[in-house]
Design a protein around this motif. Structure first.
Motif, PDB file in Angstrom:
ATOM      1  N   THR A   1       0.819  -1.217   0.000  1.00 58.30           N
ATOM      2  CA  THR A   1       0.000   0.000   0.000  1.00 58.30           C
ATOM      3  C   THR A   1       0.852   1.267   0.000  1.00 58.30           C
ATOM      4  OG1 THR A   1      -0.225   0.020   2.410  1.00 58.30           O
ATOM      5  CG2 THR A   1      -1.948  -1.123   1.146  1.00 58.30           C
ATOM      6  N   ILE A   2       2.144   1.124   0.260  1.00 64.98           N
ATOM      7  CA  ILE A   2       3.006   2.323   0.211  1.00 64.98           C
ATOM      8  C   ILE A   2       3.213   2.809  -1.215  1.00 64.98           C
ATOM      9  CG2 ILE A   2       4.199   1.638   2.333  1.00 64.98           C
ATOM     10  CD1 ILE A   2       6.688   1.109   0.519  1.00 64.98           C
ATOM     11  N   ARG A   3       2.722   2.064  -2.190  1.00 61.10           N
ATOM     12  CA  ARG A   3       2.907   2.462  -3.594  1.00 61.10           C
ATOM     13  C   ARG A   3       2.363   3.857  -3.879  1.00 61.10           C
ATOM     14  NH1 ARG A   3      -1.610  -0.534  -3.443  1.00 61.10           N
ATOM     15  NH2 ARG A   3      -3.414   0.218  -4.569  1.00 61.10           N
ATOM     16  N   ASP A   4       1.372   4.273  -3.111  1.00 57.88           N
ATOM     17  CA  ASP A   4       0.757   5.577  -3.346  1.00 57.88           C
ATOM     18  C   ASP A   4       1.432   6.698  -2.564  1.00 57.88           C
ATOM     19  OD1 ASP A   4      -1.114   4.395  -5.067  1.00 57.88           O
ATOM     20  OD2 ASP A   4      -2.440   3.912  -3.404  1.00 57.88           O
ATOM     21  N   TRP A   5       2.371   6.368  -1.715  1.00 62.11           N
ATOM     22  CA  TRP A   5       3.094   7.385  -0.958  1.00 62.11           C
ATOM     23  C   TRP A   5       4.175   7.990  -1.851  1.00 62.11           C
ATOM     24  CZ3 TRP A   5       4.574   4.681   4.301  1.00 62.11           C
ATOM     25  CH2 TRP A   5       3.415   4.241   4.939  1.00 62.11           C
ATOM     26  N   PRO A   6       4.617   9.194  -1.529  1.00 62.18           N
ATOM     27  CA  PRO A   6       5.747   9.748  -2.292  1.00 62.18           C
ATOM     28  C   PRO A   6       6.962   8.814  -2.164  1.00 62.18           C
ATOM     29  CG  PRO A   6       4.747  11.448  -0.919  1.00 62.18           C
ATOM     30  CD  PRO A   6       4.116  10.138  -0.532  1.00 62.18           C
ATOM     31  N   GLY A   7       7.475   8.383  -3.271  1.00 65.45           N
ATOM     32  CA  GLY A   7       8.614   7.468  -3.288  1.00 65.45           C
ATOM     33  C   GLY A   7       8.257   6.026  -2.998  1.00 65.45           C
ATOM     34  N   GLY A   8       6.998   5.755  -2.736  1.00 63.41           N
ATOM     35  CA  GLY A   8       6.581   4.398  -2.379  1.00 63.41           C
ATOM     36  C   GLY A   8       6.779   3.396  -3.495  1.00 63.41           C
ATOM     37  N   ALA A   9       6.469   3.802  -4.728  1.00 61.65           N
ATOM     38  CA  ALA A   9       6.640   2.880  -5.859  1.00 61.65           C
ATOM     39  C   ALA A   9       8.107   2.497  -6.016  1.00 61.65           C
ATOM     40  CB  ALA A   9       6.104   3.507  -7.143  1.00 61.65           C
ATOM     41  N   ASN A  10       8.990   3.462  -5.840  1.00 59.50           N
ATOM     42  CA  ASN A  10      10.423   3.156  -5.925  1.00 59.50           C
ATOM     43  C   ASN A  10      10.863   2.256  -4.782  1.00 59.50           C
ATOM     44  OD1 ASN A  10      10.842   4.579  -8.289  1.00 59.50           O
ATOM     45  ND2 ASN A  10      11.323   6.479  -7.229  1.00 59.50           N
ATOM     46  N   ALA A  11      10.325   2.470  -3.598  1.00 60.61           N
ATOM     47  CA  ALA A  11      10.668   1.621  -2.454  1.00 60.61           C
ATOM     48  C   ALA A  11      10.228   0.187  -2.707  1.00 60.61           C
ATOM     49  CB  ALA A  11      10.030   2.163  -1.174  1.00 60.61           C
ATOM     50  N   LEU A  12       9.050   0.000  -3.290  1.00 65.08           N
ATOM     51  CA  LEU A  12       8.578  -1.349  -3.610  1.00 65.08           C
ATOM     52  C   LEU A  12       9.468  -2.007  -4.650  1.00 65.08           C
ATOM     53  CD1 LEU A  12       4.703  -0.957  -3.713  1.00 65.08           C
ATOM     54  CD2 LEU A  12       6.103  -2.076  -1.969  1.00 65.08           C
ATOM     55  N   ARG A  13       9.882  -1.234  -5.641  1.00 67.73           N
ATOM     56  CA  ARG A  13      10.761  -1.785  -6.671  1.00 67.73           C
ATOM     57  C   ARG A  13      12.106  -2.187  -6.069  1.00 67.73           C
ATOM     58  NH1 ARG A  13      10.116   1.294 -12.274  1.00 67.73           N
ATOM     59  NH2 ARG A  13      11.066  -0.661 -12.921  1.00 67.73           N
ATOM     60  N   CYS A  14      12.605  -1.387  -5.147  1.00 72.11           N
ATOM     61  CA  CYS A  14      13.854  -1.742  -4.457  1.00 72.11           C
ATOM     62  C   CYS A  14      13.673  -3.032  -3.652  1.00 72.11           C
ATOM     63  CB  CYS A  14      14.307  -0.608  -3.539  1.00 72.11           C
ATOM     64  SG  CYS A  14      14.973   0.801  -4.423  1.00 72.11           S
ATOM     65  N   ALA A  15      12.537  -3.153  -2.985  1.00 70.26           N
ATOM     66  CA  ALA A  15      12.253  -4.376  -2.236  1.00 70.26           C
ATOM     67  C   ALA A  15      12.233  -5.570  -3.183  1.00 70.26           C
ATOM     68  CB  ALA A  15      10.929  -4.253  -1.489  1.00 70.26           C
ATOM     69  N   GLY A  16      11.630  -5.398  -4.342  1.00 69.06           N
ATOM     70  CA  GLY A  16      11.608  -6.467  -5.343  1.00 69.06           C
ATOM     71  C   GLY A  16      13.016  -6.837  -5.790  1.00 69.06           C
ATOM     72  N   GLY A  17      13.867  -5.833  -5.933  1.00 67.88           N
ATOM     73  CA  GLY A  17      15.253  -6.097  -6.300  1.00 67.88           C
ATOM     74  C   GLY A  17      15.979  -6.900  -5.239  1.00 67.88           C
ATOM     75  N   LEU A  18      15.729  -6.574  -3.973  1.00 68.60           N
ATOM     76  CA  LEU A  18      16.354  -7.330  -2.886  1.00 68.60           C
ATOM     77  C   LEU A  18      15.852  -8.770  -2.860  1.00 68.60           C
ATOM     78  CD1 LEU A  18      16.352  -4.650  -0.029  1.00 68.60           C
ATOM     79  CD2 LEU A  18      18.332  -5.533  -1.301  1.00 68.60           C
ATOM     80  N   VAL A  19      14.565  -8.942  -3.093  1.00 71.31           N
ATOM     81  CA  VAL A  19      13.999 -10.298  -3.138  1.00 71.31           C
ATOM     82  C   VAL A  19      14.627 -11.075  -4.300  1.00 71.31           C
ATOM     83  CG1 VAL A  19      11.894 -11.644  -3.559  1.00 71.31           C
ATOM     84  CG2 VAL A  19      11.846  -9.695  -1.977  1.00 71.31           C
ATOM     85  N   ALA A  20      14.728 -10.438  -5.469  1.00 70.76           N
ATOM     86  CA  ALA A  20      15.320 -11.103  -6.630  1.00 70.76           C
ATOM     87  C   ALA A  20      16.775 -11.478  -6.352  1.00 70.76           C
ATOM     88  CB  ALA A  20      15.220 -10.219  -7.866  1.00 70.76           C
ATOM     89  N   LEU A  21      17.501 -10.606  -5.678  1.00 65.29           N
ATOM     90  CA  LEU A  21      18.887 -10.910  -5.317  1.00 65.29           C
ATOM     91  C   LEU A  21      18.952 -12.137  -4.402  1.00 65.29           C
ATOM     92  CD1 LEU A  21      21.891 -10.185  -5.346  1.00 65.29           C
ATOM     93  CD2 LEU A  21      21.442  -8.630  -3.443  1.00 65.29           C
ATOM     94  N   CYS A  22      18.063 -12.190  -3.422  1.00 62.35           N
ATOM     95  CA  CYS A  22      17.992 -13.376  -2.556  1.00 62.35           C
ATOM     96  C   CYS A  22      17.674 -14.610  -3.379  1.00 62.35           C
ATOM     97  CB  CYS A  22      16.944 -13.183  -1.470  1.00 62.35           C
ATOM     98  SG  CYS A  22      17.398 -11.991  -0.207  1.00 62.35           S
ATOM     99  N   GLY A  23      16.762 -14.470  -4.336  1.00 65.80           N
ATOM    100  CA  GLY A  23      16.419 -15.592  -5.215  1.00 65.80           C
ATOM    101  C   GLY A  23      17.621 -16.067  -6.011  1.00 65.80           C
ATOM    102  N   ALA A  24      18.437 -15.125  -6.493  1.00 64.43           N
ATOM    103  CA  ALA A  24      19.637 -15.497  -7.230  1.00 64.43           C
ATOM    104  C   ALA A  24      20.606 -16.264  -6.326  1.00 64.43           C
ATOM    105  CB  ALA A  24      20.307 -14.256  -7.815  1.00 64.43           C
ATOM    106  N   LEU A  25      20.725 -15.824  -5.091  1.00 60.50           N
ATOM    107  CA  LEU A  25      21.585 -16.522  -4.129  1.00 60.50           C
ATOM    108  C   LEU A  25      21.042 -17.920  -3.845  1.00 60.50           C
ATOM    109  CD1 LEU A  25      22.354 -13.583  -1.670  1.00 60.50           C
ATOM    110  CD2 LEU A  25      23.902 -14.597  -3.351  1.00 60.50           C
ATOM    111  N   PHE A  26      19.725 -18.026  -3.640  1.00 57.46           N
ATOM    112  CA  PHE A  26      19.097 -19.332  -3.399  1.00 57.46           C
ATOM    113  C   PHE A  26      19.332 -20.253  -4.604  1.00 57.46           C
ATOM    114  CE2 PHE A  26      15.539 -17.168  -0.715  1.00 57.46           C
ATOM    115  CZ  PHE A  26      16.431 -16.994   0.329  1.00 57.46           C
TER     116      PHE A  26
END
Length: 150
Positions: free
Chosen positions: A120-145
């Motif tokens: 739900t932070i997607r609608d906050w200022p900078g929220g969409a970018n924060a979600l995308r960064c979170a997705g990047g961290l998850v993807a990085l963990c996936g690459a490690l896994f």
């Protein structure tokens, strides 16, 4: 857990109807995967499927990818089979299969809800970018896994 959270995050990014549809598809298909695991039906390497789910779902959040509804459901359902299968394979011998399966399905639903809540932070200022960064961290963990699974 990262895959489950990512389903909720991705649903929150995609909005209606996928914000509700993805968290319904994943647990439903995961239960089917659980039955396959309990029955011992052979499927491709489960660890690879789970690692790929974290990598791909994180990447979809990172890219804010907006596929057609049917494609998003197929992606989520495909990975749900691996997660459910792993749970089914790990069924303790003294456990009630129905209760055990209900437990992992309900827990998965709660993780999806947490992901939606965070999303739900997607609608906050900078929220969409924060979600995308979170997705990047998850993807990085996936690459490690994935590296560990190989």
């Amino acid at each position: 857990m990262l895959a489950m959270l990512s389903v909720g995050l991705w649903g929150a990014i995609l909005g209606r109807p996928l914000i509700t549809l993805l968290p319904m598809v994943f647990p439903a298909v995961m239960a089917v995967g659980g039955v396959l695991g309990i029955a011992g039906v052979p499927i491709p390497p489960v660890e690879l499927g789970i690692a790929m789910s974290v990598l791909v779902l994180g990447g979809l959040v990172l890219g804010a990818v907006r596929p057609p509804i049917w494609a998003a459901c197929i992606i989520v359902a495909f990975f749900a089979v691996f997660h459910g299968y792993a749970h089914g394979q790990e069924l303790p011998s003294a456990a009630d299969p129905v209760g055990y399966s209900a437990g992992f399905v309900v827990a998965t639903g709660f993780l999806h809800l947490i992901g939606i809540g965070i999303g739900t932070i997607r609608d906050w200022p900078g929220g969409a970018n924060a979600l995308r960064c979170a997705g990047g961290l998850v993807a990085l963990c996936g690459a490690l896994f994935l590296g560990q699974a190989l």
